[in-house]
Design an enzyme around this catalytic site. Structure first.
Site, PDB file in Angstrom:
ATOM      1  CB  SER A 147     -23.958  -8.474  38.772  1.00 29.33           C
ATOM      2  OG  SER A 147     -22.772  -8.166  38.064  1.00 29.33           O
ATOM      3  CE1 TYR A 160     -22.606  -5.419  42.930  1.00 26.67           C
ATOM      4  CE2 TYR A 160     -21.376  -6.627  41.259  1.00 26.67           C
ATOM      5  CZ  TYR A 160     -22.430  -5.798  41.616  1.00 26.67           C
ATOM      6  OH  TYR A 160     -23.316  -5.363  40.644  1.00 26.67           O
ATOM      7  CE  LYS A 164     -25.621  -7.143  42.703  1.00 27.67           C
ATOM      8  NZ  LYS A 164     -26.967  -6.548  42.811  1.00 27.67           N
TER       9      LYS A 164
HETATM   10  N1  LIG Z   1     -24.292  -0.581  36.240  1.00 24.71           N
HETATM   11  C1  LIG Z   1     -23.772  -1.786  36.037  1.00 24.71           C
HETATM   12  O1  LIG Z   1     -22.834  -1.972  35.233  1.00 24.71           O
HETATM   13  C2  LIG Z   1     -24.332  -2.973  36.772  1.00 24.71           C
HETATM   14  C3  LIG Z   1     -23.912  -4.242  36.378  1.00 24.71           C
HETATM   15  C4  LIG Z   1     -24.421  -5.348  37.044  1.00 24.71           C
HETATM   16  C5  LIG Z   1     -25.335  -5.184  38.068  1.00 24.71           C
HETATM   17  N2  LIG Z   1     -25.723  -3.935  38.433  1.00 24.71           N
HETATM   18  C6  LIG Z   1     -26.697  -3.827  39.536  1.00 24.71           C
HETATM   19  O2  LIG Z   1     -27.742  -2.968  39.153  1.00 24.71           O
HETATM   20  C7  LIG Z   1     -28.332  -2.412  40.333  1.00 24.71           C
HETATM   21  C8  LIG Z   1     -28.539  -0.928  40.136  1.00 24.71           C
HETATM   22  O3  LIG Z   1     -27.293  -0.296  40.033  1.00 24.71           O
HETATM   23  P1  LIG Z   1     -27.000   0.941  39.055  1.00 24.71           P
HETATM   24  O4  LIG Z   1     -25.946   0.494  38.130  1.00 24.71           O
HETATM   25  O5  LIG Z   1     -28.263   1.493  38.509  1.00 24.71           O
HETATM   26  O6  LIG Z   1     -26.293   1.945  40.097  1.00 24.71           O
HETATM   27  P2  LIG Z   1     -26.585   3.427  40.574  1.00 24.71           P
HETATM   28  O7  LIG Z   1     -26.952   4.289  39.431  1.00 24.71           O
HETATM   29  O8  LIG Z   1     -25.420   3.811  41.393  1.00 24.71           O
HETATM   30  O9  LIG Z   1     -27.881   3.277  41.500  1.00 24.71           O
HETATM   31  C9  LIG Z   1     -27.865   2.634  42.725  1.00 24.71           C
HETATM   32  C10 LIG Z   1     -29.187   2.903  43.417  1.00 24.71           C
HETATM   33  O10 LIG Z   1     -29.239   2.183  44.662  1.00 24.71           O
HETATM   34  C11 LIG Z   1     -29.561   3.088  45.718  1.00 24.71           C
HETATM   35  N3  LIG Z   1     -28.941   2.581  46.948  1.00 24.71           N
HETATM   36  C12 LIG Z   1     -27.613   2.440  47.203  1.00 24.71           C
HETATM   37  N4  LIG Z   1     -27.452   1.962  48.454  1.00 24.71           N
HETATM   38  C13 LIG Z   1     -28.698   1.792  48.973  1.00 24.71           C
HETATM   39  C14 LIG Z   1     -29.186   1.330  50.217  1.00 24.71           C
HETATM   40  N5  LIG Z   1     -28.363   0.960  51.197  1.00 24.71           N
HETATM   41  N6  LIG Z   1     -30.538   1.288  50.413  1.00 24.71           N
HETATM   42  C15 LIG Z   1     -31.377   1.669  49.430  1.00 24.71           C
HETATM   43  N7  LIG Z   1     -30.976   2.121  48.240  1.00 24.71           N
HETATM   44  C16 LIG Z   1     -29.654   2.181  48.016  1.00 24.71           C
HETATM   45  C17 LIG Z   1     -29.013   4.437  45.245  1.00 24.71           C
HETATM   46  O11 LIG Z   1     -29.678   5.551  45.825  1.00 24.71           O
HETATM   47  P3  LIG Z   1     -29.254   6.245  47.240  1.00 24.71           P
HETATM   48  O12 LIG Z   1     -27.817   6.627  47.110  1.00 24.71           O
HETATM   49  O13 LIG Z   1     -30.205   7.396  47.361  1.00 24.71           O
HETATM   50  O14 LIG Z   1     -29.501   5.235  48.292  1.00 24.71           O
HETATM   51  C18 LIG Z   1     -29.388   4.362  43.771  1.00 24.71           C
HETATM   52  O15 LIG Z   1     -30.745   4.692  43.594  1.00 24.71           O
HETATM   53  C19 LIG Z   1     -27.409  -2.796  41.494  1.00 24.71           C
HETATM   54  O16 LIG Z   1     -27.944  -3.898  42.196  1.00 24.71           O
HETATM   55  C20 LIG Z   1     -26.115  -3.206  40.787  1.00 24.71           C
HETATM   56  O17 LIG Z   1     -25.370  -4.132  41.545  1.00 24.71           O
HETATM   57  C21 LIG Z   1     -25.257  -2.828  37.810  1.00 24.71           C
END
Ligand SMILES: NC(=O)c1ccc[n+]([C@@H]2O[C@H](COP(=O)([O-])OP(=O)(O)OC[C@H]3O[C@@H](n4cnc5c(N)ncnc54)[C@H](OP(=O)(O)O)[C@@H]3O)[C@@H](O)[C@H]2O)c1
Length: 261
Positions: A147, A160, A164
């Site tokens: 991130s 967090y 990261k």
């Molecule tokens: N969106 C942003 O602005 C942003 C920015 C920087 C980094 N990120 C990173 O990008 C990655 C993806 O996030 P996203 O933004 O796409 O969020 P998201 O749409 O909320 O998706 C999160 C995914 O992780 C799964 N998950 C959550 N807890 C889990 C666990 N304990 N075991 C296995 N799967 C799990 C969820 O499915 P279930 O609920 O079915 O488990 C879902 O598929 C993350 O690592 C996040 O930190 C996101």
């Protein structure tokens, strides 16, 4: 350059957190590039829908429920993928969480453990299990998701940010150690991307207020908009393919220029 180097034809990819957001866009991107994709997260019904969509693109897909913070489930996941497809060519460690808002003065040990178990420990040991398979089969690619917070702390999500930052270092450590086995390890650090995790920043305001505040955020991002999951998937395909054959241990910041201003 030969564009077929971007192809993932016939490869076996495992994407964690693939039920929505960045993971889902990545899984669909890989399928469009020709890979068979195992999609995993905790909730099977959501994954079954994604797998159906992937199969519609003419490749195979297997949905597997797995809590990446649980070490026994990680080992089972790898066994299942190898049992079904024989190998793992590409692993994307995308599942991540940021469940609590607390300053370092107030953060509780349990919350620390939840974040670290998924974002760091699970990512490391799933990579270890997958890279043992990759080593046996002549190589592979691992892509971690960090991130922008790895570089710049965000108020009240300290655990967090710390997890990261460690993911960036896991990427470097494994890249150096695994290169001899033809395994490349890279990382993507997204800035703001419109997904459920991102929207949880506004858990305590109305939808209308959230829209207003997002519009303000977009104005502060040099490219003028908040990222969409598809805007991350292209880099995932690059890192998963032979097009990136000279790149390892690197983290690509995909943030619309946010870090620069
Ligand atoms: N969106 C942003 O602005 C942003 C920015 C920087 C980094 N990120 C990173 O990008 C990655 C993806 O996030 P996203 O933004 O796409 O969020 P998201 O749409 O909320 O998706 C999160 C995914 O992780 C799964 N998950 C959550 N807890 C889990 C666990 N304990 N075991 C296995 N799967 C799990 C969820 O499915 P279930 O609920 O079915 O488990 C879902 O598929 C993350 O690592 C996040 O930190 C996101």
């Amino acid at each position: 350059m030969d564009l077929s180097r971007f192809s993932l034809e016939g490869k076996v990819a495992l994407v964690t957190g693939a039920s929505r957001g960045i993971g889902k866009a990545t899984a669909l991107g890989f399928a469009n590039a020709g890979a068979n994709v195992v999609v995993t997260s905790r909730k099977l019904p959501d994954l079954e829908l994604v797998a159906e969509e992937i199969r519609g693109l003419g490749v195979k897909s297997l949905p597997v429920a797995c809590h990446v913070g649980r070490m026994d489930q990680i080992q089972e996941l790898v066994k299942t993928v190898v049992g079904e497809f024989g190998t793992i060519d590409i692993l994307v460690n995308n599942a991540g969480t940021s469940p609590v808002l607390a300053s370092s003065l107030d953060l509780e040990e349990r919350a620390w453990d939840v974040v670290m178990n998924l974002n760091l420990k699970g990512l490391f040991f799933l990579s270890q299990a997958a890279s043992r398979v990759m080593k046996e089969h002549g190589g592979g690619k691992i892509i971690n998701v960090a991130s922008i917070d790895a570089y710049k702390p965000e108020y009240h999500v300290g655990a967090y940010s710390i997890s990261k930052a460690a993911v960036v270092m896991v990427t470097k450590v494994m890249a150096v150690e695994l290169a001899q086995y033809n395994i490349r390890v890279n990382c993507i650090a997204p800035g703001a991307v419109e997904t459920r995790i991102y929207d949880s920043h506004w858990f305590d305001v109305s939808e209308e207020q959230m829209k207003k505040e997002k519009a303000e955020v977009a104005k502060r991002i040099p490219v003028g908009h908040i990222g969409q999951p598809d805007e991350v998937a292209g880099a995932m395909i690059y890192l998963a393919s032979d097009a990136s054959s000279y790149l390892t241990g690197e983290t690509i910041l995909i943030d619309g220029g946010s870090f620069l201003v």
